[in-house]
Design a protein around this motif. Structure first.
Motif, PDB file in Angstrom:
ATOM      1  N   LEU A   1       0.792  -1.193  -0.010  1.00 45.43           N
ATOM      2  CA  LEU A   1       0.083  -0.091  -0.176  1.00 45.43           C
ATOM      3  C   LEU A   1       1.130   1.305  -0.006  1.00 45.43           C
ATOM      4  O   LEU A   1       0.588   2.319  -0.613  1.00 45.43           O
ATOM      5  N   ILE A   2       1.995   1.270   0.836  1.00 46.61           N
ATOM      6  CA  ILE A   2       2.857   2.206   0.799  1.00 46.61           C
ATOM      7  C   ILE A   2       3.456   2.587  -0.475  1.00 46.61           C
ATOM      8  O   ILE A   2       3.547   3.598  -1.049  1.00 46.61           O
ATOM      9  N   GLU A   3       4.035   1.525  -1.279  1.00 48.05           N
ATOM     10  CA  GLU A   3       4.404   1.499  -2.620  1.00 48.05           C
ATOM     11  C   GLU A   3       3.490   2.250  -3.569  1.00 48.05           C
ATOM     12  O   GLU A   3       3.977   3.159  -4.236  1.00 48.05           O
ATOM     13  N   LEU A   4       2.289   1.772  -3.440  1.00 47.93           N
ATOM     14  CA  LEU A   4       1.330   2.392  -4.453  1.00 47.93           C
ATOM     15  C   LEU A   4       1.020   3.770  -4.291  1.00 47.93           C
ATOM     16  O   LEU A   4       0.884   4.604  -4.897  1.00 47.93           O
ATOM     17  N   ALA A   5       0.946   4.135  -3.094  1.00 46.40           N
ATOM     18  CA  ALA A   5       0.896   5.623  -2.652  1.00 46.40           C
ATOM     19  C   ALA A   5       1.971   6.420  -2.991  1.00 46.40           C
ATOM     20  O   ALA A   5       1.831   7.595  -3.560  1.00 46.40           O
ATOM     21  N   LEU A   6       3.189   5.857  -2.802  1.00 44.88           N
ATOM     22  CA  LEU A   6       4.312   6.630  -3.247  1.00 44.88           C
ATOM     23  C   LEU A   6       4.520   6.859  -4.895  1.00 44.88           C
ATOM     24  O   LEU A   6       4.828   7.919  -5.254  1.00 44.88           O
ATOM     25  N   ILE A   7       4.046   5.706  -5.425  1.00 47.78           N
ATOM     26  CA  ILE A   7       4.044   5.888  -6.989  1.00 47.78           C
ATOM     27  C   ILE A   7       2.960   6.915  -7.278  1.00 47.78           C
ATOM     28  O   ILE A   7       3.144   7.753  -8.200  1.00 47.78           O
ATOM     29  N   ALA A   8       1.848   6.809  -6.770  1.00 48.47           N
ATOM     30  CA  ALA A   8       0.542   7.864  -7.145  1.00 48.47           C
ATOM     31  C   ALA A   8       1.181   9.272  -7.026  1.00 48.47           C
ATOM     32  O   ALA A   8       0.548  10.053  -7.603  1.00 48.47           O
ATOM     33  N   ASN A   9       1.766   9.588  -5.765  1.00 47.56           N
ATOM     34  CA  ASN A   9       2.391  10.909  -5.434  1.00 47.56           C
ATOM     35  C   ASN A   9       3.377  11.125  -6.558  1.00 47.56           C
ATOM     36  O   ASN A   9       3.485  12.445  -6.957  1.00 47.56           O
ATOM     37  N   LEU A  10       4.269  10.332  -6.924  1.00 49.72           N
ATOM     38  CA  LEU A  10       5.042  10.526  -7.876  1.00 49.72           C
ATOM     39  C   LEU A  10       4.488  11.124  -9.203  1.00 49.72           C
ATOM     40  O   LEU A  10       4.818  12.131 -10.012  1.00 49.72           O
ATOM     41  N   LEU A  11       3.630  10.338  -9.551  1.00 49.35           N
ATOM     42  CA  LEU A  11       2.793  10.543 -11.164  1.00 49.35           C
ATOM     43  C   LEU A  11       2.130  11.892 -10.786  1.00 49.35           C
ATOM     44  O   LEU A  11       2.019  12.852 -11.628  1.00 49.35           O
ATOM     45  N   LEU A  12       1.530  12.353  -9.739  1.00 50.36           N
ATOM     46  CA  LEU A  12       0.979  13.529  -9.511  1.00 50.36           C
ATOM     47  C   LEU A  12       1.597  14.602  -9.477  1.00 50.36           C
ATOM     48  O   LEU A  12       1.499  15.881 -10.160  1.00 50.36           O
ATOM     49  N   MET A  13       3.045  14.561  -8.896  1.00 47.71           N
ATOM     50  CA  MET A  13       4.044  15.400  -9.026  1.00 47.71           C
ATOM     51  C   MET A  13       4.544  15.835 -10.346  1.00 47.71           C
ATOM     52  O   MET A  13       4.415  16.921 -10.641  1.00 47.71           O
ATOM     53  N   VAL A  14       4.410  14.836 -11.079  1.00 48.10           N
ATOM     54  CA  VAL A  14       4.886  14.873 -12.740  1.00 48.10           C
ATOM     55  C   VAL A  14       3.803  15.489 -13.297  1.00 48.10           C
ATOM     56  O   VAL A  14       4.205  16.507 -14.416  1.00 48.10           O
ATOM     57  N   ILE A  15       2.468  15.097 -13.053  1.00 49.29           N
ATOM     58  CA  ILE A  15       1.497  15.633 -13.869  1.00 49.29           C
ATOM     59  C   ILE A  15       1.240  17.219 -13.488  1.00 49.29           C
ATOM     60  O   ILE A  15       1.390  17.998 -14.421  1.00 49.29           O
ATOM     61  N   PHE A  16       1.394  17.619 -12.275  1.00 49.33           N
ATOM     62  CA  PHE A  16       1.208  19.059 -11.819  1.00 49.33           C
ATOM     63  C   PHE A  16       2.557  19.950 -12.290  1.00 49.33           C
ATOM     64  O   PHE A  16       2.198  20.875 -12.980  1.00 49.33           O
TER      65      PHE A  16
END
Length: 178
Positions: free
Chosen positions: A73-88
């Motif tokens: 779950l932590i890994e999935l959350a970190l990857i989602a944060n990474l994607l959002l950082m790239v998107i923004f």
């Protein structure tokens, strides 16, 4: 004077047209950002699946299996944060500014302040964190005791951490020289 401007007028018109086309081409990046948003939605679905599976098997899972599920779950959350950082940062940096007329509570503090160098460092740090979580999963997983898998995961983790440190040092040195 008019004779000098007349031959240059078609060249200036062509130059302006090329500049407008190049500037407008930034909107070609929007489908990429939507694709990344779809990836975040897929990660959310997987997050929900792992959460539900862990909840329904809470009393039958071993302690190590619960820890591995939490690390997933932590890994999935970190990857989602990474994607959002790239998107923004990608959207705001290359396509268009996000609406500045929103409530102050809704604004993200870092938005508009993250340069490309800082983004590189944050991305590498996130990748290193994800590699670290993956390494922990490999060490803790009861069925994954092959040393070769653990060694590869540890090697990748060390490389990502070293790359993050080198990028951070390079960014600091370039800021100091500027």
């Amino acid at each position: 004077m008019e004779k000098d401007l007349t031959p240059r007028a078609p060249a200036a018109l062509a130059e302006r047209w090329v500049e407008r086309v190049i500037l407008a081409s930034r909107w070609l990046l929007v489908p990429f950002h939507f694709g990344l948003l779809v990836s975040v939605a897929i990660l959310l679905a997987k997050f929900g699946q792992v959460t539900v599976a862990t909840l329904t098997q809470t009393f039958t899972l071993s302690g190590k299996e619960v820890i591995v599920a939490c690390l997933s779950l932590i890994e999935l959350a970190l990857i989602a944060n990474l994607l959002l950082m790239v998107i923004f940062s990608g959207y705001e940096g290359f396509v268009s500014r996000l609406d500045e007329h929103r409530d102050a509570e809704e604004r993200l503090d870092w938005r508009g302040k993250v340069g490309f160098g800082v983004l590189k460092v944050r991305l590498m740090a996130s990748v290193a964190a994800i590699a670290g979580v993956y390494l922990l999963e490999k060490i803790i997983e009861p069925d994954q005791t092959r040393m070769q898998h653990i060694a590869w995961a540890a090697g990748a983790f060390v490389l990502f951490v070293l790359a993050s440190v080198v990028l951070a040092l390079m960014e600091r040195l370039s800021e100091r020289d500027s």
